[in-house]
Design a protein around this motif. Sequence first.
Motif, PDB file in Angstrom:
ATOM      1  N   UNK A 502      93.030  85.413 -42.236  1.00  0.00           N
ATOM      2  CA  UNK A 502      93.404  85.262 -43.654  1.00  0.00           C
ATOM      3  C   UNK A 502      94.911  85.061 -43.778  1.00  0.00           C
ATOM      4  N   UNK A 503      95.664  85.726 -42.913  1.00  0.00           N
ATOM      5  CA  UNK A 503      97.124  85.586 -42.942  1.00  0.00           C
ATOM      6  C   UNK A 503      97.555  84.164 -42.603  1.00  0.00           C
ATOM      7  N   UNK A 504      96.714  83.451 -41.845  1.00  0.00           N
ATOM      8  CA  UNK A 504      97.051  82.095 -41.424  1.00  0.00           C
ATOM      9  C   UNK A 504      96.688  81.032 -42.457  1.00  0.00           C
ATOM     10  N   UNK A 505      96.025  81.432 -43.555  1.00  0.00           N
ATOM     11  CA  UNK A 505      95.668  80.469 -44.603  1.00  0.00           C
ATOM     12  C   UNK A 505      96.954  79.942 -45.242  1.00  0.00           C
ATOM     13  N   UNK A 511      98.788  89.334 -45.522  1.00  0.00           N
ATOM     14  CA  UNK A 511      97.422  89.814 -45.740  1.00  0.00           C
ATOM     15  C   UNK A 511      97.279  91.231 -45.216  1.00  0.00           C
ATOM     16  N   UNK A 512      96.353  91.977 -45.822  1.00  0.00           N
ATOM     17  CA  UNK A 512      96.077  93.349 -45.391  1.00  0.00           C
ATOM     18  C   UNK A 512      94.641  93.681 -45.745  1.00  0.00           C
ATOM     19  N   UNK A 663      91.545  80.405 -53.590  1.00  0.00           N
ATOM     20  CA  UNK A 663      91.503  81.173 -52.354  1.00  0.00           C
ATOM     21  C   UNK A 663      90.096  81.607 -51.966  1.00  0.00           C
ATOM     22  N   UNK A 664      89.194  81.726 -52.930  1.00  0.00           N
ATOM     23  CA  UNK A 664      87.872  82.291 -52.661  1.00  0.00           C
ATOM     24  C   UNK A 664      87.148  81.601 -51.521  1.00  0.00           C
ATOM     25  N   UNK A 665      86.981  80.273 -51.524  1.00  0.00           N
ATOM     26  CA  UNK A 665      86.248  79.647 -50.400  1.00  0.00           C
ATOM     27  C   UNK A 665      86.994  79.769 -49.074  1.00  0.00           C
ATOM     28  N   UNK A 666      88.327  79.832 -49.137  1.00  0.00           N
ATOM     29  CA  UNK A 666      89.103  79.931 -47.903  1.00  0.00           C
ATOM     30  C   UNK A 666      88.951  81.311 -47.274  1.00  0.00           C
ATOM     31  N   UNK A 667      89.005  82.358 -48.101  1.00  0.00           N
ATOM     32  CA  UNK A 667      88.824  83.721 -47.578  1.00  0.00           C
ATOM     33  C   UNK A 667      87.396  83.906 -47.077  1.00  0.00           C
ATOM     34  N   UNK A 668      86.411  83.386 -47.815  1.00  0.00           N
ATOM     35  CA  UNK A 668      85.015  83.501 -47.385  1.00  0.00           C
ATOM     36  C   UNK A 668      84.815  82.803 -46.034  1.00  0.00           C
ATOM     37  N   UNK A 669      85.422  81.649 -45.880  1.00  0.00           N
ATOM     38  CA  UNK A 669      85.282  80.905 -44.623  1.00  0.00           C
ATOM     39  C   UNK A 669      85.838  81.707 -43.444  1.00  0.00           C
TER      40      UNK A 669
END
Length: 827
Positions: A502-505, A511-512, A663-669
Amino acid sequence: MTTSFQDVRYGVRVLWKSPGFTMVAVLSLALGVGANTAIFSIVNAVLLRSLPFSHPECLMKIVANNRGVGARDIGLSVPELDDLRTRAGVFDQVTALNGGPSNLTGGDRPQHLEILEVSPNYFSILGTSAHIGRVFGPGDEAQGFAEAAVISDSLWARGFGRDPGVLGRKIQLDNDPYTIVGVLPPGFRHPGSTVSTDVEIWVTCGFRADPFPKPERSLRILPGAIGLLKPGIGLEQAQSRLDAFASQLRAEYATDYPAGSGWSIEAEPLQDSLVGHVRPMLLVLMGAVVLIVLLASVNVANLLLARASGRQREVAVRLALGASRARMIRQMLTESVILSLVSGVVGVLTAIAALHFVPFLPVQIPRLAEVQVDWTVLSFALLVSLLAGLGFGLVPALQSSKAEIAVAIREGARGSGTSGKTNRLRGLLIASETALAVVLMVGAGLLLRTFWGLLQENPGFNPSRIVAANFYLPVPNNPDLDRYSSNPEILNSFVREVVRRVNAIPGVDLASMTTDLPVTHLARRRPVNIEDRPDESGKGLFSEVTSVTPEYFKVLQASLVRGRYFTEDDDTDKQPVAIVDESTARTYWPDRDPIGRRLSMRSYRGADNLPWCTVVGVIKDINSDGLDQSGAPHIYRPIYQFPGSRALSKSVTVRTSLSATSLEPLIRREIQAVDPDLPVFNVRSMNEVIDGSLASRRFSAELVGVFAVVALLLASVGIYGLLAYMVGQRSHEIGVRMALGAMPSTIGRMIVSHGAGLAGIGVGIGLILSGIMAPLISSVLYGVRPLDPEVFIAVPVILMVVVLLASYIPAWRAARVNPIVALRRES
């Protein structure tokens, strides 16, 4: 009967001939009736109507407390549950409750659902049967989990297309197989609090075998329980027996109930426990709409009084032709009742239309799905309409019937007459209307001040540019298959990999991960021991414990007061550490530096050898329980050392310039790249999380604020109508004054001062009433005194400014009266 029919027919004809007056009166009163009907329908469904279960008056929520240290609702252990069933002599049946999230897998995509773990007699206690199939019964008794599952009607419709063949179908919950044995009726909802949504799956267990720890009296793994009182036992008698029973258990198991803990059991009516927290808000709203209907009634009474002045000749002629004064009063009351009934119909239709938006209200109110316009609500609307009709119609009817026949015919022949007594009566109504508006405006001002103050409250962190996403790690019933809880290394690797991904998005600054988001009040309280305070620890101290990754406080931009943050080195093989907030430091170590002090907390498994944690940092208080809650002591642990409770809910928190939607689809992925069986849900900004925690206060403040604006408009319209009518009635007097040399400005000031004087009297009375009534809403205020001087100053100023503006047009018209035309018209 014939006479009454004639009165109705004549009343309809009279109102039909005055469409403008009728329309204004109907709309004014319909506003009050509609608002009362809509709010009462919610109050009726939530507060007044009994729970839709068998013997709702006997259903009790069972709450255990440690009164000695101020800890409430600490949960129950399995042995305590057994004692309540077999030894207390109070309950016919008792069921345990343990709610939380669950993952439904095996379909096209994983789903997040709300699950409730209960004893097999749960549905028997509530008197609920299945819509299709069956509910739990004695055959589902098990030490751990039984295989049977019961689903809600909404899940049946959404997930299975209402297929009757759903019975017997296998589903996977947290990687465990269950068999659907029943579907509940459409209206059934669990009568208790839930984490996020309505419960959609019920499973049954004995809480004595895997995945639960071995039962111990001091290991309180059950968050709650519901009991059904034995026949013939009332609440007072039940509580008396429970007090004696708790005293007996404290003596019998002294080591499990330390002296000074004040352990007790409380029986609370289930309905009160479910809706008690929204009762003050709903009663405030009900009071506001009652004031609205009173204002509307006074406004219509003023209209009728003005209209009656123009009907004096008609009344006098009918009296001269032999009609009795009683008949004239009845005729005018009939017209008022017709007005009120038509207004009632319009108001009820408006309320029905408004209630279609109830499911979309941005506030969680229990039993809101049960809101409907039933016969009770319709009876209430009819009663309000009739009382309003009689109330606003009686005074004008009595006033008109007292007219002297000769005088009325003479004045009526000239146009329209009005007596000084009628003017005084209209002035009294205007003052009353102003007083009611002041009371409503003060209430709205106090609620808005509370809400505004909470918006300005420092939550202890910077919520801007933070996005949070929730997921839930499954907990299989067989611990050997639990790859996360049984192996800390696997869990820590998962956490580190998710945070790294997630930090690399692109667009994510940092991120935490945490087990509990701020202001959500979801942290689980745990028994805590303070090394250098053994006496207090022995009484049963509790603290909320949140597990976080090292970057968490940096993402939140929470201030470090002293010591250090967590680091990646705070792992399972290192010295256990903890961070506390300032309030916890003051509570546990009021006269010493908390850095270096040690504490321990009991885990879910109830291990005997509790490791001591060293306090390495103190942070500024974070409002974990809500902006309007003082909160319990709060302890933070590194997630690598203390992963959290059995309900392994987690939240990824990121500081970013991107929106939650993008961000939702990116975090889910990224999360599902690590574990494809994990559903990701509730992706929202931290500002949205805070807004959600204040939804009920925002709803009540905005709604009462709208009612206050309506009250202000009604009062200003009343002032304007009175002064405009007065100018028309006193045109001859104004003409004489101007003919004798009065300046137009003097005439204007006379009109304005008359309106301001009436409003001033109403404001004074309203402030006195507000001072008496404001303390009644103190339970819904926060950070604002009931007699807040800013509100009590601002309201009269605003009202008087509006009154002066409403008085300006009649005053301007009066100042432009041509004395020659006025004198000729009255000659």
